[in-house]
Design a protein around this motif. Structure first.
Motif, PDB file in Angstrom:
ATOM      1  N   ALA A 177     -14.864  10.562  44.711  1.00  0.00           N
ATOM      2  CA  ALA A 177     -13.723  10.058  45.476  1.00  0.00           C
ATOM      3  C   ALA A 177     -11.756  11.160  44.937  1.00  0.00           C
ATOM      4  O   ALA A 177     -11.208  10.839  46.095  1.00  0.00           O
ATOM      5  N   ASP A 178     -11.580  10.810  43.768  1.00  0.00           N
ATOM      6  CA  ASP A 178     -10.794  12.016  43.401  1.00  0.00           C
ATOM      7  C   ASP A 178     -10.956  13.381  44.223  1.00  0.00           C
ATOM      8  O   ASP A 178      -9.838  13.644  44.595  1.00  0.00           O
ATOM      9  N   TYR A 179     -12.563  13.948  44.282  1.00  0.00           N
ATOM     10  CA  TYR A 179     -12.562  15.546  44.571  1.00  0.00           C
ATOM     11  C   TYR A 179     -12.466  14.717  46.494  1.00  0.00           C
ATOM     12  O   TYR A 179     -11.185  15.987  46.935  1.00  0.00           O
ATOM     13  N   ARG A 180     -12.775  14.204  47.204  1.00  0.00           N
ATOM     14  CA  ARG A 180     -12.578  13.959  48.215  1.00  0.00           C
ATOM     15  C   ARG A 180     -11.001  14.297  48.758  1.00  0.00           C
ATOM     16  O   ARG A 180     -10.273  14.701  50.207  1.00  0.00           O
ATOM     17  N   GLN A 181     -10.555  12.838  48.239  1.00  0.00           N
ATOM     18  CA  GLN A 181      -8.599  12.945  48.394  1.00  0.00           C
ATOM     19  C   GLN A 181      -8.482  14.521  48.573  1.00  0.00           C
ATOM     20  O   GLN A 181      -7.365  14.316  49.548  1.00  0.00           O
ATOM     21  N   ALA A 182      -8.856  14.701  47.312  1.00  0.00           N
ATOM     22  CA  ALA A 182      -7.886  16.181  47.054  1.00  0.00           C
ATOM     23  C   ALA A 182      -8.049  17.243  47.990  1.00  0.00           C
ATOM     24  O   ALA A 182      -7.418  18.409  48.731  1.00  0.00           O
ATOM     25  N   THR A 183      -9.726  17.261  48.867  1.00  0.00           N
ATOM     26  CA  THR A 183     -10.305  18.349  49.874  1.00  0.00           C
ATOM     27  C   THR A 183      -8.775  17.737  51.068  1.00  0.00           C
ATOM     28  O   THR A 183      -8.744  18.626  52.017  1.00  0.00           O
TER      29      THR A 183
ATOM     30  N   ASP B 205     -18.965   8.295  41.209  1.00  0.00           N
ATOM     31  CA  ASP B 205     -17.811   8.227  42.129  1.00  0.00           C
ATOM     32  C   ASP B 205     -16.589   8.369  41.932  1.00  0.00           C
ATOM     33  O   ASP B 205     -16.005   8.450  43.070  1.00  0.00           O
ATOM     34  N   GLU B 206     -15.851   8.105  40.740  1.00  0.00           N
ATOM     35  CA  GLU B 206     -14.537   7.958  40.564  1.00  0.00           C
ATOM     36  C   GLU B 206     -13.801   9.525  40.733  1.00  0.00           C
ATOM     37  O   GLU B 206     -13.731   9.435  41.837  1.00  0.00           O
ATOM     38  N   ARG B 207     -14.630  10.452  40.325  1.00  0.00           N
ATOM     39  CA  ARG B 207     -14.673  11.966  40.842  1.00  0.00           C
ATOM     40  C   ARG B 207     -15.063  12.559  42.021  1.00  0.00           C
ATOM     41  O   ARG B 207     -14.158  13.184  42.482  1.00  0.00           O
TER      42      ARG B 207
ATOM     43  N   LYS C 182     -18.304   6.838  36.966  1.00  0.00           N
ATOM     44  CA  LYS C 182     -17.302   8.072  36.806  1.00  0.00           C
ATOM     45  C   LYS C 182     -18.068   8.960  37.885  1.00  0.00           C
ATOM     46  O   LYS C 182     -16.818   9.727  38.149  1.00  0.00           O
TER      47      LYS C 182
ATOM     48  N   TRP D 279      -6.228  15.521  51.777  1.00  0.00           N
ATOM     49  CA  TRP D 279      -4.014  16.916  51.310  1.00  0.00           C
ATOM     50  C   TRP D 279      -4.486  17.955  51.506  1.00  0.00           C
ATOM     51  O   TRP D 279      -3.613  18.992  52.151  1.00  0.00           O
TER      52      TRP D 279
END
Length: 79
Positions: free
Chosen positions: A47-53, A43-45, A41, A55
């Protein structure tokens, strides 16, 4: 006086210890599975934060580039 054989563990003692060890291993196995799920969980979060950053950084550069082009174009067209 107690003989040396009185202080030695019996088969029942060994069996009880093995049962306790088996129970402890089962508990540890359960804890590892829980930890593994929590780590997944996280790792998934992450990855989401990294993608948002990424963007947000792309948006910031796009806005800076747009503002720079707007300033250059308006200054060139006013001459």
């Amino acid at each position: 006086m107690a003989s040396a054989s009185d202080s030695e563990p019996t088969l029942r003692d060994l069996s009880n210890k093995l049962d306790r060890l088996s129970s402890d291993v089962g508990t540890l196995s359960s804890d590892v599975e829980t930890f593994s799920g929590d780590l997944k969980k996280f790792d998934e979060r992450f990855a989401d934060y990294r993608q948002a950053t990424q963007w947000v950084v792309q948006l910031a550069f796009t806005l800076i580039a747009s503002a720079t082009l707007t300033v250059i174009i308006t200054s060139v067209l006013r001459r």
